[in-house]
Design a protein around this motif. Structure first.
Motif, PDB file in Angstrom:
ATOM      1  N   VAL A  96       0.831  -1.207   0.000  1.00 34.87           N
ATOM      2  CA  VAL A  96       0.000   0.000   0.000  1.00 34.87           C
ATOM      3  C   VAL A  96       0.872   1.266   0.000  1.00 34.87           C
ATOM      4  O   VAL A  96       0.354   2.360   0.064  1.00 34.87           O
ATOM      5  CB  VAL A  96      -0.959   0.031   1.212  1.00 34.87           C
ATOM      6  CG1 VAL A  96      -1.950  -1.115   1.140  1.00 34.87           C
ATOM      7  CG2 VAL A  96      -0.203   0.029   2.529  1.00 34.87           C
ATOM      8  N   ALA A  97       2.188   1.058  -0.026  1.00 32.06           N
ATOM      9  CA  ALA A  97       3.143   2.166  -0.019  1.00 32.06           C
ATOM     10  C   ALA A  97       4.279   1.806  -0.957  1.00 32.06           C
ATOM     11  O   ALA A  97       4.416   0.643  -1.364  1.00 32.06           O
ATOM     12  CB  ALA A  97       3.672   2.395   1.411  1.00 32.06           C
ATOM     13  N   PRO A  98       5.119   2.764  -1.319  1.00 30.96           N
ATOM     14  CA  PRO A  98       6.257   2.451  -2.190  1.00 30.96           C
ATOM     15  C   PRO A  98       7.172   1.415  -1.543  1.00 30.96           C
ATOM     16  O   PRO A  98       7.213   1.282  -0.320  1.00 30.96           O
ATOM     17  CB  PRO A  98       6.993   3.795  -2.333  1.00 30.96           C
ATOM     18  CG  PRO A  98       6.073   4.827  -1.843  1.00 30.96           C
ATOM     19  CD  PRO A  98       5.094   4.183  -0.919  1.00 30.96           C
ATOM     20  N   ARG A  99       7.903   0.699  -2.374  1.00 32.69           N
ATOM     21  CA  ARG A  99       8.881  -0.261  -1.847  1.00 32.69           C
ATOM     22  C   ARG A  99      10.098   0.482  -1.322  1.00 32.69           C
ATOM     23  O   ARG A  99      10.523   1.480  -1.899  1.00 32.69           O
ATOM     24  CB  ARG A  99       9.312  -1.227  -2.955  1.00 32.69           C
ATOM     25  CG  ARG A  99       8.154  -2.107  -3.344  1.00 32.69           C
ATOM     26  CD  ARG A  99       8.621  -3.398  -3.829  1.00 32.69           C
ATOM     27  NE  ARG A  99       7.475  -4.180  -4.289  1.00 32.69           N
ATOM     28  CZ  ARG A  99       7.567  -5.377  -4.765  1.00 32.69           C
ATOM     29  NH1 ARG A  99       8.735  -5.941  -4.886  1.00 32.69           N
ATOM     30  NH2 ARG A  99       6.491  -6.021  -5.135  1.00 32.69           N
ATOM     31  N   CYS A 100      10.633  -0.027  -0.212  1.00 37.49           N
ATOM     32  CA  CYS A 100      11.827   0.575   0.369  1.00 37.49           C
ATOM     33  C   CYS A 100      13.008   0.311  -0.575  1.00 37.49           C
ATOM     34  O   CYS A 100      13.118  -0.765  -1.148  1.00 37.49           O
ATOM     35  CB  CYS A 100      12.133  -0.069   1.730  1.00 37.49           C
ATOM     36  SG  CYS A 100      10.813   0.147   2.944  1.00 37.49           S
ATOM     37  N   THR A 101      13.870   1.296  -0.703  1.00 39.58           N
ATOM     38  CA  THR A 101      15.010   1.157  -1.612  1.00 39.58           C
ATOM     39  C   THR A 101      16.290   0.802  -0.881  1.00 39.58           C
ATOM     40  O   THR A 101      17.285   0.478  -1.504  1.00 39.58           O
ATOM     41  CB  THR A 101      15.233   2.457  -2.414  1.00 39.58           C
ATOM     42  OG1 THR A 101      15.405   3.538  -1.506  1.00 39.58           O
ATOM     43  CG2 THR A 101      14.059   2.720  -3.330  1.00 39.58           C
TER      44      THR A 101
END
Length: 102
Positions: A96-101
């Motif tokens: 539900v949120a961007p993927r951690c980089t």
């Protein structure tokens, strides 16, 4: 000063990114915030029952069975640390949120 102006009078330079959405923890649970996306990493703090978290990004990690089901998704939350998504009511079994980089 920018030539772009919205109806509110704010210019493009005044606009900040939208705030992260807050999600409730599953009722009745105190949830450990961990240093990384695994139950083998140290607990950095514990969130009291009834807390809400802001999810900055999400990543895959250790599979955890919790009250919302089994999930390999871990949520990087505001204030630092990770909580298993199986203890957060996001309304989704996916991201539900961007993927951690990192």
């Amino acid at each position: 000063m920018s030539d772009i102006q919205g109806l509110s009078g704010a210019t493009a330079g005044d606009i900040e990114p939208l705030a992260a959405t807050s999600y409730p923890l599953v009722p009745g649970y105190r949830v450990n915030v961990r240093q990384g996306p695994s139950t083998t990493t140290p607990v950095v703090r514990q969130l009291p029952a009834g807390s809400y978290v802001q999810i900055r990004c999400q990543r895959y990690g250790q599979r955890v069975s919790g009250p919302t089901g089994v999930s390999e998704i871990w949520d990087a939350i505001g204030g630092g640390g990770y909580v298993s998504d199986s203890y957060v009511r996001t309304g989704s079994s996916g991201f539900v949120a961007p993927r951690c980089t990192s």
